[in-house]
Design a protein around this motif. Sequence first.
Motif, mmCIF file in Angstrom:
data_model
loop_
_atom_site.group_PDB
_atom_site.id
_atom_site.type_symbol
_atom_site.label_atom_id
_atom_site.label_comp_id
_atom_site.label_asym_id
_atom_site.label_seq_id
_atom_site.Cartn_x
_atom_site.Cartn_y
_atom_site.Cartn_z
ATOM 1 N N ASP A 148 70.204 14.369 64.943
ATOM 2 C CA ASP A 148 71.286 15.372 64.854
ATOM 3 C C ASP A 148 70.744 16.845 64.522
ATOM 4 O OD1 ASP A 148 72.988 13.739 65.930
ATOM 5 O OD2 ASP A 148 73.805 13.520 63.779
ATOM 6 N N ALA A 149 69.700 16.924 63.215
ATOM 7 C CA ALA A 149 69.063 18.176 62.762
ATOM 8 C C ALA A 149 68.159 18.690 63.933
ATOM 9 C CB ALA A 149 68.512 17.908 61.620
ATOM 10 N N TYR A 150 67.444 17.703 64.467
ATOM 11 C CA TYR A 150 66.300 17.873 65.404
ATOM 12 C C TYR A 150 66.952 18.947 66.712
ATOM 13 C CZ TYR A 150 63.096 17.380 69.215
ATOM 14 O OH TYR A 150 62.349 17.656 70.497
ATOM 15 N N ASN A 151 68.240 18.210 66.964
ATOM 16 C CA ASN A 151 68.710 18.883 68.242
ATOM 17 C C ASN A 151 69.458 20.399 67.996
ATOM 18 O OD1 ASN A 151 68.643 16.890 69.973
ATOM 19 N ND2 ASN A 151 70.242 15.848 69.395
ATOM 20 N N ARG A 152 69.294 20.568 66.760
ATOM 21 C CA ARG A 152 69.706 22.205 66.247
ATOM 22 C C ARG A 152 68.291 22.934 66.093
ATOM 23 N NH1 ARG A 152 72.610 19.469 62.207
ATOM 24 N NH2 ARG A 152 71.662 20.611 60.673
ATOM 25 N N VAL A 153 67.390 22.334 65.510
ATOM 26 C CA VAL A 153 66.387 23.483 65.050
ATOM 27 C C VAL A 153 65.213 23.124 65.887
ATOM 28 C CG1 VAL A 153 67.518 23.676 62.717
ATOM 29 C CG2 VAL A 153 65.839 21.876 62.986
ATOM 30 N N GLY A 154 64.918 22.012 66.153
ATOM 31 C CA GLY A 154 63.742 21.475 67.126
ATOM 32 C C GLY A 154 62.702 21.400 66.200
ATOM 33 N N GLY A 155 61.343 21.412 66.730
ATOM 34 C CA GLY A 155 60.227 21.219 66.006
ATOM 35 C C GLY A 155 59.862 20.008 65.358
ATOM 36 N N ASN A 156 59.353 20.062 64.126
ATOM 37 C CA ASN A 156 59.004 18.721 63.485
ATOM 38 C C ASN A 156 59.900 18.549 62.277
ATOM 39 O OD1 ASN A 156 56.143 18.242 64.586
ATOM 40 N ND2 ASN A 156 55.950 20.358 64.130
ATOM 41 N N LEU A 157 60.171 17.339 61.973
ATOM 42 C CA LEU A 157 61.153 17.106 60.666
ATOM 43 C C LEU A 157 60.712 16.092 60.159
ATOM 44 C CD1 LEU A 157 63.284 17.963 63.245
ATOM 45 C CD2 LEU A 157 64.938 18.057 61.528
ATOM 46 N N ILE A 158 60.739 15.856 58.614
ATOM 47 C CA ILE A 158 60.540 14.717 57.855
ATOM 48 C C ILE A 158 61.648 14.435 56.853
ATOM 49 C CG2 ILE A 158 58.058 15.108 58.025
ATOM 50 C CD1 ILE A 158 58.188 16.634 55.555
ATOM 51 N N CYS A 159 61.747 13.150 56.771
ATOM 52 C CA CYS A 159 62.854 12.805 55.663
ATOM 53 C C CYS A 159 62.481 13.005 54.338
ATOM 54 C CB CYS A 159 63.016 11.376 55.861
ATOM 55 S SG CYS A 159 64.300 10.684 54.803
ATOM 56 N N ALA A 160 63.262 13.807 53.598
ATOM 57 C CA ALA A 160 62.848 14.079 52.249
ATOM 58 C C ALA A 160 63.792 13.436 51.314
ATOM 59 C CB ALA A 160 63.125 15.572 52.369
ATOM 60 N N GLN A 161 63.392 13.325 50.200
ATOM 61 C CA GLN A 161 64.250 12.690 49.136
ATOM 62 C C GLN A 161 63.717 13.259 47.612
ATOM 63 O OE1 GLN A 161 64.018 8.484 48.200
ATOM 64 N NE2 GLN A 161 65.993 8.411 48.040
ATOM 65 N N GLU A 162 64.717 13.567 46.712
ATOM 66 C CA GLU A 162 63.905 13.897 45.484
ATOM 67 C C GLU A 162 63.515 12.626 44.765
ATOM 68 O OE1 GLU A 162 67.068 16.350 43.316
ATOM 69 O OE2 GLU A 162 66.644 18.159 44.846
ATOM 70 N N VAL A 163 62.696 12.904 43.989
ATOM 71 C CA VAL A 163 61.836 11.869 43.298
ATOM 72 C C VAL A 163 61.520 12.437 41.816
ATOM 73 C CG1 VAL A 163 60.953 10.581 45.366
ATOM 74 C CG2 VAL A 163 59.658 12.194 43.780
ATOM 75 N N PRO A 164 61.541 11.624 40.946
ATOM 76 C CA PRO A 164 61.376 11.926 39.650
ATOM 77 C C PRO A 164 59.703 12.410 39.354
ATOM 78 C CG PRO A 164 62.080 9.621 39.423
ATOM 79 C CD PRO A 164 62.017 9.983 40.765
ATOM 80 N N ASP A 165 59.457 13.516 38.787
ATOM 81 C CA ASP A 165 58.402 14.269 38.411
ATOM 82 C C ASP A 165 57.177 13.418 38.540
ATOM 83 O OD1 ASP A 165 59.595 16.695 38.960
ATOM 84 O OD2 ASP A 165 59.698 17.449 36.921
ATOM 85 N N SER A 166 57.419 12.345 37.274
ATOM 86 C CA SER A 166 56.523 11.339 37.153
ATOM 87 C C SER A 166 56.173 10.417 38.225
ATOM 88 C CB SER A 166 57.027 10.291 35.991
ATOM 89 O OG SER A 166 58.224 9.650 36.603
ATOM 90 N N GLN A 167 56.549 10.612 39.369
ATOM 91 C CA GLN A 167 56.350 9.876 40.718
ATOM 92 C C GLN A 167 55.818 10.477 41.564
ATOM 93 O OE1 GLN A 167 59.362 7.043 41.714
ATOM 94 N NE2 GLN A 167 59.977 6.658 39.487
ATOM 95 N N THR A 168 55.712 12.130 41.774
ATOM 96 C CA THR A 168 55.198 12.691 42.900
ATOM 97 C C THR A 168 53.767 12.416 43.196
ATOM 98 O OG1 THR A 168 54.432 14.365 41.300
ATOM 99 C CG2 THR A 168 56.706 14.538 42.114
ATOM 100 N N ASP A 169 53.039 11.611 42.512
ATOM 101 C CA ASP A 169 51.867 11.587 42.776
ATOM 102 C C ASP A 169 51.619 10.288 43.791
ATOM 103 O OD1 ASP A 169 52.478 9.700 40.797
ATOM 104 O OD2 ASP A 169 50.241 9.450 40.009
ATOM 105 N N LYS A 170 52.685 9.632 43.971
ATOM 106 C CA LYS A 170 52.596 8.337 44.994
ATOM 107 C C LYS A 170 53.154 8.615 46.422
ATOM 108 C CE LYS A 170 54.368 5.355 41.066
ATOM 109 N NZ LYS A 170 55.469 4.588 40.719
ATOM 110 N N TYR A 171 53.479 10.221 46.525
ATOM 111 C CA TYR A 171 54.148 10.543 47.703
ATOM 112 C C TYR A 171 53.353 11.975 48.325
ATOM 113 C CZ TYR A 171 58.114 7.771 46.326
ATOM 114 O OH TYR A 171 58.957 6.736 45.779
ATOM 115 N N GLY A 172 53.843 12.164 49.716
ATOM 116 C CA GLY A 172 53.353 13.061 50.216
ATOM 117 C C GLY A 172 54.562 14.129 49.843
#
Length: 289
Positions: A148-172
Amino acid sequence: MNIKPLRKAVFPVGGLGTRFLPATKAMPKEMLPVVDRPLIQYAVDEAIEAGIEQMIFVTGRGKSAIEDHFDVAYELEATMASRGKSLEILEPTRLKPGAIAYVRQQEPMGLGHAVWCARDIVGNEPFAVLLADDFMVGQPGCLKQMVDAYNRVGGNLICAQEVPDSQTDKYGVITPGARDGTLTEVRGLVEKPKPGSAPSNLAVIGRYILQPEVMRVLETQEAGAGGEIQLTDAMAKMIGGQPFHGVTFQGTRYDCGDKAGYAQANLALALTRDDIGPAVRAFARELLG
């Protein structure tokens, strides 16, 4: 803006699943069940809900159970039919002829390499990527929210989620720009930043909508974190040339690549079921005193 329709999805399922050994010694981790459906079935159902027409599985050795799951089981169906049992429960496992394609990833060289293995089937079309062990529960599903978001803005999209600062080294992790509701402009991406160096706590979760140009980037992408070809590194090179956004998922994510997350997903879904929920809830109350 000319936004091409999204018809194809890539499912990287060639991993070894070592965190769930010995259960995954002879069974793909994507076939681990959450209550009574394997993880890969939930991901495929999510893709179908989002309008995906062709499923592309990037497999490896020992993954034939996935192919069998989405095939016709003649003996099973004949036996069930002869006993007067409904075959309705098997309908989601039988996709239209030609709706599934399989390609082998001969070596486990990372997520970016797995996606690149599907380049000839993807062709010159945008495509989604779904990681089955990121188990997403929401209404509508995660990929539908992203489409639904892609159909509005196009381009590339990724799913995002807030994580604790102590866990950011496990993710992009996203370097965020302007925000508009659940949409966040992506100004940069870094894979598994060292503790204390992350540009935000907005992590990249296992759902992507990408333009085909990323395949040309992956073709020459060097190994990154963990000595693997990282999809995050290739996506970072796409920023600036095309629109790039993160979509914050409205729902619940269970990390089924982690044993605790997998157990939580089974309990949470069991409790929502009319057929087994009351019994599981009563047992849980008794167990916890």
